[in-house]
Design a protein around this motif. Structure first.
Motif, PDB file in Angstrom:
ATOM      1  N   ASP A  22       1.077  -1.136  -0.098  1.00 51.46           N
ATOM      2  CA  ASP A  22       0.043  -0.043  -0.156  1.00 51.46           C
ATOM      3  C   ASP A  22       0.881   1.243   0.088  1.00 51.46           C
ATOM      4  OD1 ASP A  22       1.031   0.388   2.729  1.00 51.46           O
ATOM      5  OD2 ASP A  22      -0.931  -0.214   3.486  1.00 51.46           O
ATOM      6  N   ALA A  23       0.379   2.386  -0.004  1.00 48.54           N
ATOM      7  CA  ALA A  23       1.025   3.645  -0.101  1.00 48.54           C
ATOM      8  C   ALA A  23       2.063   3.968   1.175  1.00 48.54           C
ATOM      9  CB  ALA A  23       0.182   4.749  -0.088  1.00 48.54           C
ATOM     10  N   ASP A  24       1.603   3.293   2.157  1.00 49.46           N
ATOM     11  CA  ASP A  24       2.732   3.080   3.362  1.00 49.46           C
ATOM     12  C   ASP A  24       3.623   2.275   3.303  1.00 49.46           C
ATOM     13  OD1 ASP A  24       1.354   5.523   4.591  1.00 49.46           O
ATOM     14  OD2 ASP A  24      -0.245   4.007   5.293  1.00 49.46           O
ATOM     15  N   GLY A  25       3.881   1.327   2.345  1.00 51.50           N
ATOM     16  CA  GLY A  25       4.752   0.279   2.093  1.00 51.50           C
ATOM     17  C   GLY A  25       4.738  -1.196   2.712  1.00 51.50           C
ATOM     18  N   ARG A  26       3.202  -1.043   3.483  1.00 48.60           N
ATOM     19  CA  ARG A  26       2.885  -2.514   3.869  1.00 48.60           C
ATOM     20  C   ARG A  26       2.515  -3.460   2.926  1.00 48.60           C
ATOM     21  NH1 ARG A  26       0.112   1.524   7.422  1.00 48.60           N
ATOM     22  NH2 ARG A  26      -1.681   1.276   5.930  1.00 48.60           N
ATOM     23  N   GLU A  27       2.871  -4.447   2.902  1.00 46.61           N
ATOM     24  CA  GLU A  27       2.814  -5.561   1.727  1.00 46.61           C
ATOM     25  C   GLU A  27       1.523  -6.295   2.370  1.00 46.61           C
ATOM     26  OE1 GLU A  27       6.929  -7.218   0.271  1.00 46.61           O
ATOM     27  OE2 GLU A  27       6.237  -7.897   2.157  1.00 46.61           O
ATOM     28  N   TYR A  28       0.714  -6.880   1.318  1.00 47.30           N
ATOM     29  CA  TYR A  28      -0.475  -7.615   1.502  1.00 47.30           C
ATOM     30  C   TYR A  28      -0.604  -8.524   0.381  1.00 47.30           C
ATOM     31  CZ  TYR A  28      -2.252  -4.212  -1.889  1.00 47.30           C
ATOM     32  OH  TYR A  28      -2.284  -3.292  -2.962  1.00 47.30           O
ATOM     33  N   ILE A  29      -1.483  -9.635   0.533  1.00 48.38           N
ATOM     34  CA  ILE A  29      -1.563 -10.569  -0.551  1.00 48.38           C
ATOM     35  C   ILE A  29      -2.519 -10.005  -1.639  1.00 48.38           C
ATOM     36  CG2 ILE A  29      -3.326 -11.699   0.881  1.00 48.38           C
ATOM     37  CD1 ILE A  29      -2.055 -14.442  -0.476  1.00 48.38           C
ATOM     38  N   THR A  30      -2.307 -10.287  -2.966  1.00 51.91           N
ATOM     39  CA  THR A  30      -3.220  -9.734  -3.964  1.00 51.91           C
ATOM     40  C   THR A  30      -4.188 -10.837  -4.087  1.00 51.91           C
ATOM     41  OG1 THR A  30      -1.821 -10.621  -5.752  1.00 51.91           O
ATOM     42  CG2 THR A  30      -1.481  -8.292  -5.048  1.00 51.91           C
ATOM     43  N   ASP A  31      -5.309 -10.646  -5.098  1.00 54.61           N
ATOM     44  CA  ASP A  31      -6.304 -11.615  -5.436  1.00 54.61           C
ATOM     45  C   ASP A  31      -5.372 -12.773  -6.424  1.00 54.61           C
ATOM     46  OD1 ASP A  31      -8.457 -10.080  -4.733  1.00 54.61           O
ATOM     47  OD2 ASP A  31      -8.788  -9.411  -6.511  1.00 54.61           O
ATOM     48  N   GLN A  32      -4.339 -12.554  -6.930  1.00 57.49           N
ATOM     49  CA  GLN A  32      -3.590 -13.517  -7.621  1.00 57.49           C
ATOM     50  C   GLN A  32      -3.033 -14.611  -6.495  1.00 57.49           C
ATOM     51  OE1 GLN A  32      -0.888 -11.534 -10.289  1.00 57.49           O
ATOM     52  NE2 GLN A  32      -2.123 -12.099 -11.936  1.00 57.49           N
ATOM     53  N   GLY A  33      -2.612 -13.948  -5.389  1.00 55.64           N
ATOM     54  CA  GLY A  33      -1.848 -14.545  -4.309  1.00 55.64           C
ATOM     55  C   GLY A  33      -2.767 -15.272  -3.478  1.00 55.64           C
ATOM     56  N   VAL A  34      -3.868 -14.954  -3.498  1.00 56.31           N
ATOM     57  CA  VAL A  34      -5.353 -15.760  -2.917  1.00 56.31           C
ATOM     58  C   VAL A  34      -5.449 -17.064  -3.583  1.00 56.31           C
ATOM     59  CG1 VAL A  34      -7.709 -15.797  -2.105  1.00 56.31           C
ATOM     60  CG2 VAL A  34      -6.424 -13.830  -1.629  1.00 56.31           C
ATOM     61  N   HIS A  35      -5.401 -16.710  -4.920  1.00 57.05           N
ATOM     62  CA  HIS A  35      -5.556 -17.823  -5.790  1.00 57.05           C
ATOM     63  C   HIS A  35      -4.469 -18.713  -5.884  1.00 57.05           C
ATOM     64  CE1 HIS A  35      -6.895 -20.158  -9.547  1.00 57.05           C
ATOM     65  NE2 HIS A  35      -5.727 -19.866  -9.913  1.00 57.05           N
ATOM     66  N   ARG A  36      -3.073 -18.514  -5.571  1.00 61.58           N
ATOM     67  CA  ARG A  36      -2.069 -19.130  -5.404  1.00 61.58           C
ATOM     68  C   ARG A  36      -2.248 -20.109  -4.298  1.00 61.58           C
ATOM     69  NH1 ARG A  36       0.450 -22.478  -4.677  1.00 61.58           N
ATOM     70  NH2 ARG A  36       2.887 -22.986  -4.970  1.00 61.58           N
ATOM     71  N   LEU A  37      -2.465 -19.478  -3.146  1.00 59.04           N
ATOM     72  CA  LEU A  37      -2.712 -20.117  -1.779  1.00 59.04           C
ATOM     73  C   LEU A  37      -3.938 -21.309  -1.993  1.00 59.04           C
ATOM     74  CD1 LEU A  37      -2.818 -17.225   0.827  1.00 59.04           C
ATOM     75  CD2 LEU A  37      -1.245 -19.192   0.488  1.00 59.04           C
ATOM     76  N   SER A  38      -4.823 -20.942  -2.891  1.00 59.00           N
ATOM     77  CA  SER A  38      -5.794 -22.002  -3.168  1.00 59.00           C
ATOM     78  C   SER A  38      -5.549 -23.379  -3.754  1.00 59.00           C
ATOM     79  CB  SER A  38      -7.185 -21.405  -3.686  1.00 59.00           C
ATOM     80  OG  SER A  38      -6.870 -21.042  -4.908  1.00 59.00           O
ATOM     81  N   GLN A  39      -4.322 -23.022  -4.576  1.00 58.50           N
ATOM     82  CA  GLN A  39      -3.898 -24.262  -5.042  1.00 58.50           C
ATOM     83  C   GLN A  39      -3.112 -25.204  -4.498  1.00 58.50           C
ATOM     84  OE1 GLN A  39      -1.560 -21.843  -8.042  1.00 58.50           O
ATOM     85  NE2 GLN A  39      -2.985 -22.303  -9.589  1.00 58.50           N
ATOM     86  N   GLY A  40      -2.783 -24.792  -3.058  1.00 61.77           N
ATOM     87  CA  GLY A  40      -2.083 -25.616  -2.243  1.00 61.77           C
ATOM     88  C   GLY A  40      -0.478 -25.347  -2.127  1.00 61.77           C
ATOM     89  N   ARG A  41       0.134 -25.828  -1.360  1.00 57.05           N
ATOM     90  CA  ARG A  41       1.448 -25.940  -1.279  1.00 57.05           C
ATOM     91  C   ARG A  41       2.046 -26.953  -2.519  1.00 57.05           C
ATOM     92  NH1 ARG A  41       5.774 -24.425  -1.293  1.00 57.05           N
ATOM     93  NH2 ARG A  41       7.293 -24.857   0.264  1.00 57.05           N
TER      94      ARG A  41
END
Length: 68
Positions: A49-68
């Motif tokens: 974000d504008a303050d430099g705090r990292e967060y997971i994107t929609d693509q990241g959420v999708h990658r998590l749903s694919q499993g390890r």
């Protein structure tokens, strides 16, 4: 989306990050680019974000749903 291979450290980090801030989603704003370059940000899994705090994107959420 291609399943991007993540090492243990990257996987743990992805699990720990919060999802994209709701206010960013609600007003349709495009999130700022990450301040530092990393493999996960270049693949669109993580942003900052504008303050430099990292967060997971929609693509990241999708990658998590694919499993390890």
């Amino acid at each position: 989306m291609k399943k991007i291979r993540l090492n243990d450290e990257q996987w743990t980090k992805l699990l720990a990050l919060p999802v994209m801030p709701i206010r960013t989603r609600e007003n349709g704003a495009t999130p700022d680019a990450p301040r530092t370059s990393s493999r996960m940000s270049s693949h669109g899994l993580v942003a900052a974000d504008a303050d430099g705090r990292e967060y997971i994107t929609d693509q990241g959420v999708h990658r998590l749903s694919q499993g390890r």
